[in-house]
Design a protein around this motif. Structure first.
Motif, PDB file in Angstrom:
ATOM      1  N   VAL A 140      -1.031  -6.644   5.663  1.00  0.00           N
ATOM      2  CA  VAL A 140      -0.797  -5.599   4.678  1.00  0.00           C
ATOM      3  C   VAL A 140       0.605  -5.036   4.892  1.00  0.00           C
ATOM      4  O   VAL A 140       1.089  -4.961   6.025  1.00  0.00           O
ATOM      5  CB  VAL A 140      -1.872  -4.483   4.775  1.00  0.00           C
ATOM      6  N   THR A 141       1.258  -4.693   3.792  1.00  0.00           N
ATOM      7  CA  THR A 141       2.483  -3.889   3.852  1.00  0.00           C
ATOM      8  C   THR A 141       2.056  -2.459   3.628  1.00  0.00           C
ATOM      9  O   THR A 141       1.730  -2.063   2.514  1.00  0.00           O
ATOM     10  CB  THR A 141       3.494  -4.345   2.777  1.00  0.00           C
ATOM     11  N   ARG A 142       2.010  -1.691   4.727  1.00  0.00           N
ATOM     12  CA  ARG A 142       1.447  -0.342   4.684  1.00  0.00           C
ATOM     13  C   ARG A 142       2.597   0.679   4.779  1.00  0.00           C
ATOM     14  O   ARG A 142       3.282   0.755   5.779  1.00  0.00           O
ATOM     15  CB  ARG A 142       0.484  -0.158   5.856  1.00  0.00           C
ATOM     16  N   SER A 143       2.790   1.425   3.695  1.00  0.00           N
ATOM     17  CA  SER A 143       3.873   2.404   3.702  1.00  0.00           C
ATOM     18  C   SER A 143       3.393   3.736   4.278  1.00  0.00           C
ATOM     19  O   SER A 143       2.206   4.067   4.228  1.00  0.00           O
ATOM     20  CB  SER A 143       4.433   2.600   2.295  1.00  0.00           C
ATOM     21  N   PHE A 144       4.348   4.480   4.820  1.00  0.00           N
ATOM     22  CA  PHE A 144       4.099   5.799   5.388  1.00  0.00           C
ATOM     23  C   PHE A 144       5.212   6.747   4.976  1.00  0.00           C
ATOM     24  O   PHE A 144       6.356   6.329   4.772  1.00  0.00           O
ATOM     25  CB  PHE A 144       4.069   5.744   6.928  1.00  0.00           C
ATOM     26  N   PHE A 145       4.874   8.030   4.885  1.00  0.00           N
ATOM     27  CA  PHE A 145       5.901   9.054   4.924  1.00  0.00           C
ATOM     28  C   PHE A 145       6.346   9.204   6.375  1.00  0.00           C
ATOM     29  O   PHE A 145       5.541   9.057   7.298  1.00  0.00           O
ATOM     30  CB  PHE A 145       5.362  10.394   4.419  1.00  0.00           C
ATOM     31  N   VAL A 146       7.607   9.491   6.572  1.00  0.00           N
ATOM     32  CA  VAL A 146       8.096   9.698   7.936  1.00  0.00           C
ATOM     33  C   VAL A 146       7.640  11.050   8.462  1.00  0.00           C
ATOM     34  O   VAL A 146       7.272  11.204   9.633  1.00  0.00           O
ATOM     35  CB  VAL A 146       9.629   9.583   7.981  1.00  0.00           C
ATOM     36  N   ARG A 147       7.599  12.056   7.614  1.00  0.00           N
ATOM     37  CA  ARG A 147       7.206  13.419   7.963  1.00  0.00           C
ATOM     38  C   ARG A 147       6.843  14.133   6.681  1.00  0.00           C
ATOM     39  O   ARG A 147       7.117  13.617   5.607  1.00  0.00           O
ATOM     40  CB  ARG A 147       8.340  14.130   8.721  1.00  0.00           C
ATOM     41  N   PRO A 148       6.183  15.334   6.726  1.00  0.00           N
ATOM     42  CA  PRO A 148       5.752  16.087   7.900  1.00  0.00           C
ATOM     43  C   PRO A 148       4.243  16.018   8.076  1.00  0.00           C
ATOM     44  O   PRO A 148       3.496  15.764   7.132  1.00  0.00           O
ATOM     45  CB  PRO A 148       6.172  17.513   7.517  1.00  0.00           C
ATOM     46  N   GLY A 149       3.770  16.222   9.280  1.00  0.00           N
ATOM     47  CA  GLY A 149       2.377  16.483   9.566  1.00  0.00           C
ATOM     48  C   GLY A 149       1.448  15.298   9.596  1.00  0.00           C
ATOM     49  O   GLY A 149       1.880  14.140   9.669  1.00  0.00           O
ATOM     50  N   PRO A 150       0.124  15.552   9.559  1.00  0.00           N
ATOM     51  CA  PRO A 150      -0.890  14.507   9.651  1.00  0.00           C
ATOM     52  C   PRO A 150      -0.713  13.446   8.561  1.00  0.00           C
ATOM     53  O   PRO A 150      -0.345  13.740   7.426  1.00  0.00           O
ATOM     54  CB  PRO A 150      -2.205  15.280   9.467  1.00  0.00           C
ATOM     55  N   THR A 207       1.516  11.117   8.597  1.00  0.00           N
ATOM     56  CA  THR A 207       2.887  10.603   8.571  1.00  0.00           C
ATOM     57  C   THR A 207       3.226  10.033   9.941  1.00  0.00           C
ATOM     58  O   THR A 207       2.487  10.198  10.912  1.00  0.00           O
ATOM     59  CB  THR A 207       3.893  11.704   8.216  1.00  0.00           C
ATOM     60  N   LEU A 208       4.376   9.412  10.026  1.00  0.00           N
ATOM     61  CA  LEU A 208       4.761   8.753  11.275  1.00  0.00           C
ATOM     62  C   LEU A 208       5.056   9.737  12.405  1.00  0.00           C
ATOM     63  O   LEU A 208       5.121   9.320  13.567  1.00  0.00           O
ATOM     64  CB  LEU A 208       5.971   7.846  11.039  1.00  0.00           C
ATOM     65  N   GLU A 209       5.227  11.032  12.100  1.00  0.00           N
ATOM     66  CA  GLU A 209       5.433  11.991  13.187  1.00  0.00           C
ATOM     67  C   GLU A 209       4.105  12.456  13.795  1.00  0.00           C
ATOM     68  O   GLU A 209       4.103  13.140  14.809  1.00  0.00           O
ATOM     69  CB  GLU A 209       6.241  13.187  12.708  1.00  0.00           C
ATOM     70  N   ASP A 210       2.984  12.060  13.195  1.00  0.00           N
ATOM     71  CA  ASP A 210       1.650  12.394  13.703  1.00  0.00           C
ATOM     72  C   ASP A 210       1.227  11.316  14.703  1.00  0.00           C
ATOM     73  O   ASP A 210       1.199  10.127  14.356  1.00  0.00           O
ATOM     74  CB  ASP A 210       0.678  12.449  12.520  1.00  0.00           C
ATOM     75  N   PRO A 211       0.898  11.680  15.960  1.00  0.00           N
ATOM     76  CA  PRO A 211       0.591  10.657  16.976  1.00  0.00           C
ATOM     77  C   PRO A 211      -0.546   9.717  16.581  1.00  0.00           C
ATOM     78  O   PRO A 211      -0.479   8.514  16.858  1.00  0.00           O
ATOM     79  CB  PRO A 211       0.230  11.487  18.214  1.00  0.00           C
ATOM     80  N   GLU A 212      -1.591  10.234  15.944  1.00  0.00           N
ATOM     81  CA  GLU A 212      -2.710   9.372  15.570  1.00  0.00           C
ATOM     82  C   GLU A 212      -2.288   8.345  14.519  1.00  0.00           C
ATOM     83  O   GLU A 212      -2.648   7.162  14.600  1.00  0.00           O
ATOM     84  CB  GLU A 212      -3.865  10.227  15.033  1.00  0.00           C
ATOM     85  N   THR A 213      -1.516   8.787  13.534  1.00  0.00           N
ATOM     86  CA  THR A 213      -1.017   7.857  12.515  1.00  0.00           C
ATOM     87  C   THR A 213      -0.020   6.878  13.115  1.00  0.00           C
ATOM     88  O   THR A 213      -0.020   5.678  12.781  1.00  0.00           O
ATOM     89  CB  THR A 213      -0.370   8.633  11.366  1.00  0.00           C
ATOM     90  N   ASP A 268       0.819  -1.203   0.000  1.00  0.00           N
ATOM     91  CA  ASP A 268       0.000   0.000   0.000  1.00  0.00           C
ATOM     92  C   ASP A 268       0.860   1.264   0.000  1.00  0.00           C
ATOM     93  O   ASP A 268       1.817   1.378   0.764  1.00  0.00           O
ATOM     94  CB  ASP A 268      -0.912  -0.021   1.231  1.00  0.00           C
ATOM     95  N   HIS A 269       0.462   2.241  -0.821  1.00  0.00           N
ATOM     96  CA  HIS A 269       1.189   3.500  -0.948  1.00  0.00           C
ATOM     97  C   HIS A 269       0.547   4.564  -0.051  1.00  0.00           C
ATOM     98  O   HIS A 269      -0.667   4.570   0.163  1.00  0.00           O
ATOM     99  CB  HIS A 269       1.189   3.965  -2.395  1.00  0.00           C
ATOM    100  N   ALA A 270       1.365   5.493   0.435  1.00  0.00           N
ATOM    101  CA  ALA A 270       0.944   6.409   1.493  1.00  0.00           C
ATOM    102  C   ALA A 270       0.269   7.677   0.986  1.00  0.00           C
ATOM    103  O   ALA A 270      -0.145   8.511   1.808  1.00  0.00           O
ATOM    104  CB  ALA A 270       2.159   6.802   2.337  1.00  0.00           C
ATOM    105  N   ASP A 271       0.131   7.848  -0.301  1.00  0.00           N
ATOM    106  CA  ASP A 271      -0.426   9.080  -0.838  1.00  0.00           C
ATOM    107  C   ASP A 271      -1.777   9.430  -0.203  1.00  0.00           C
ATOM    108  O   ASP A 271      -2.660   8.569  -0.090  1.00  0.00           O
ATOM    109  CB  ASP A 271      -0.611   8.951  -2.352  1.00  0.00           C
ATOM    110  N   ARG A 272      -1.931  10.679   0.207  1.00  0.00           N
ATOM    111  CA  ARG A 272      -3.188  11.245   0.740  1.00  0.00           C
ATOM    112  C   ARG A 272      -3.704  10.488   1.961  1.00  0.00           C
ATOM    113  O   ARG A 272      -4.906  10.414   2.200  1.00  0.00           O
ATOM    114  CB  ARG A 272      -4.249  11.276  -0.365  1.00  0.00           C
TER     115      ARG A 272
END
Length: 517
Positions: free
Chosen positions: A187-197, A199-205, A150-154
């Motif tokens: 699932v292989t779920r990809s994320f951006f590391v940063r910035p903002g909602p 991404t992995l720097e967002d507590p909820e994500t 899975d790609h992290a877009d949007r």
């Protein structure tokens, strides 16, 4: 190494893992065992076989070419240029000019490097039927595997939670019965590391990423940010993502993000050459940045059958510039939820299982309505609005996930992360089947990775089976075969015996070595 012999009635194990008459050329690669015969000779592959080409020849001959390396089995390519901006016109027309790549045909060797393969040509006696063991791909008798890369877009946390657990309400986290994780799927779920909602720097994500890891799925990286990142940014991003132990990297918009492996990331030098950072940071797998079935339609593509039988159909291969990283292929799987659900039909899943196949879907599961503006992209969202401002998974897609989960529960289908599937296929390359004069077979793991629930099959039903002298239960497979499984530790071996109604069954009744049968 090319071998040829006469004898008639040539047969081979194809990419569907079924022995069949060799009516035309067959090419096999990584993930498919080399096993072919004609007359009273059987060729069995061992470690180091990258590919093999099998073909019948006139006058009852068969020819087998066994390859240490093959450019067709490592079709890595990079985009011709890293551009500053995406085209104004979207869709296939706007991106067509960018979809041009340079193939990397070279695979450099340094002094002291060694390529080695092992094959055995067995003479067998007249009379008893040939019962060769086939090492299967998937654990515990599963006939096929499904991977969602899975790609992290949007990404929006509420949308991702709804797809994972059925509902965006945080109380749904960890719930059973709906969504991917709620139905026990991986699932292989990809994320951006940063910035903002998102991404992995967002507590909820980040909390959702922790749920993924805790429930047996995989957190991957979709680059570091959605913008161009230099080496310093990649190094810092890998350190920040280290608690999730990502092993897979999926390029984001490689047309403009120069650090993409399919752009300049695989290069030898420069501010965007990052392959060494990825390998040093625990990444083992990188995406090929291309889909074998194209973008015109979505379907359940078996990567092992994406090309005709006589052509290469590679699923994974080492990165030419850095063999510490391996490249994996995928199939585009992005459409409105009803179309995705239709592609996951029972008929399509039956075909995948009959072929012993692998589907790796290139998906966008966590895209949310707030971050999705284009009308066509909104049609492809996998969530619906519900009471109280909640989001819920589209019911048609959830019903399709239920079909997957039912097959996983009955053992015919494996739901795997990419790292699980890829690591397993690589480990299978170190497995060898050796036949003994007493009618038994030894399954040997020459590698340094253990194989849990290694599945093997052989022709016949109603067989009594022993592994190291211990009885094991078999499972009937299509085509009149019996499958069974056992753990095979790194460097270990298992002795396999079979009988029917107390009469010994010779897996291969060997003739006298060194003499033509």
């Amino acid at each position: 190494l090319t071998l040829g012999w006469a004898g008639g009635a040539a047969w081979a194990v194809g990419r569907d893992l079924s022995p069949a008459p060799l009516a035309g050329a067959v090419e096999i690669g990584r993930g498919t065992p080399l096993l072919a015969g004609a007359g009273r000779l059987v060729l069995v592959g061992g470690p180091g076989v990258v590919a093999a080409r099998l073909a019948p020849r006139p006058a009852g001959r068969v020819e087998a070419s066994v390859l240490l390396d093959d450019a067709a089995e490592r079709p890595f390519a990079t985009y011709l240029a890293c551009v500053d901006r995406l085209p104004e016109v979207g869709g296939a027309r706007g991106y067509a000019a960018l979809e041009r790549k340079r193939p990397w045909l070279e695979a450099p060797r340094a002094p002291g490097d060694e390529d080695r393969l092992s094959v055995t040509l067995y003479p067998i006696r007249e009379g008893p039927p040939v019962r060769p063991l086939v090492v299967e791909r998937w654990p515990a008798g599963a006939r096929a595997a499904v991977v969602l890369a899975d790609h992290a877009d949007r990404t929006e946390p509420a949308a991702l939670r709804a797809v994972l657990f059925g509902d965006s309400d945080p109380r749904a986290e960890g719930g059973r019965g709906a969504g991917l994780l709620g139905r026990g799927l991986a699932v292989t779920r990809s994320f951006f590391v940063r910035p903002g909602p998102g991404t992995l720097e967002d507590p909820e994500t980040a909390r959702l990423a922790s749920w993924l890891v805790g429930l047996g799925s995989e957190v991957a990286l979709h680059s570091i940010t959605d913008r161009r990142d230099d080496r310093a940014a990649v190094r810092a991003g890998l350190a920040a993502a280290a608690p999730y132990r990502p092993g897979t990297w999926i390029d984001h918009e490689p047309y403009v993000n120069c650090e993409a492996i399919s752009a300049e990331g695989a290069g030898a030098a420069g501010p965007y050459a990052i392959h060494d950072l990825l390998a040093g940071g625990g990444i083992r797998w990188v995406w090929a940045a291309g889909d074998v079935g194209g973008f015109a339609r979505v379907e359940l593509v078996d990567l092992f059958a994406a090309a005709p039988p006589g052509r290469a159909s590679p699923v994974l291969y080492p990165l030419p510039s850095d063999p510490r990283l391996w490249v994996f292929q995928s199939s585009f799987f992005y459409a409105p939820p009803a179309e995705l659900a239709a592609a996951l039909s029972d008929a399509a899943l039956d075909r995948l299982e009959r072929g012993g196949g692998l589907f790796v879907g290139h998906t966008y599961l966590g895209a949310g309505p707030g971050a999705t503006r284009q009308p066509e992209a909104r049609r492809r969202l996998l969530v619906r609005a519900a009471a109280g401002g909640r989001l819920v998974i589209d019911p048609a897609l959830d019903e399709a996930l239920a079909r997957l989960a039912a097959r996983v529960a009955r053992g015919t289908l494996a739901s795997l992360t990419w790292s699980e599937a890829g690591d397993r296929l690589r480990a299978l390359g170190a497995v060898e089947v050796a036949y003994r004069a007493d009618g038994a077979a030894e399954v040997v793991n020459h590698g340094d990775a253990p194989l849990r629930d290694l599945t093997v099959s052989l022709p016949g039903r109603g067989l009594e089976l022993w592994v190291d002298g211990v009885p094991v239960a078999g499972r009937d497979q299509p085509g009149g075969r019996t499958a069974f499984w056992f753990d095979l530790p790194a460097g270990g071996r298992r002795v396999i015996r079979a009988s029917r109604l107390l009469a010994p069954v010779a897996l291969l009744a060997l003739g006298e070595p060194g003499r033509a049968p």
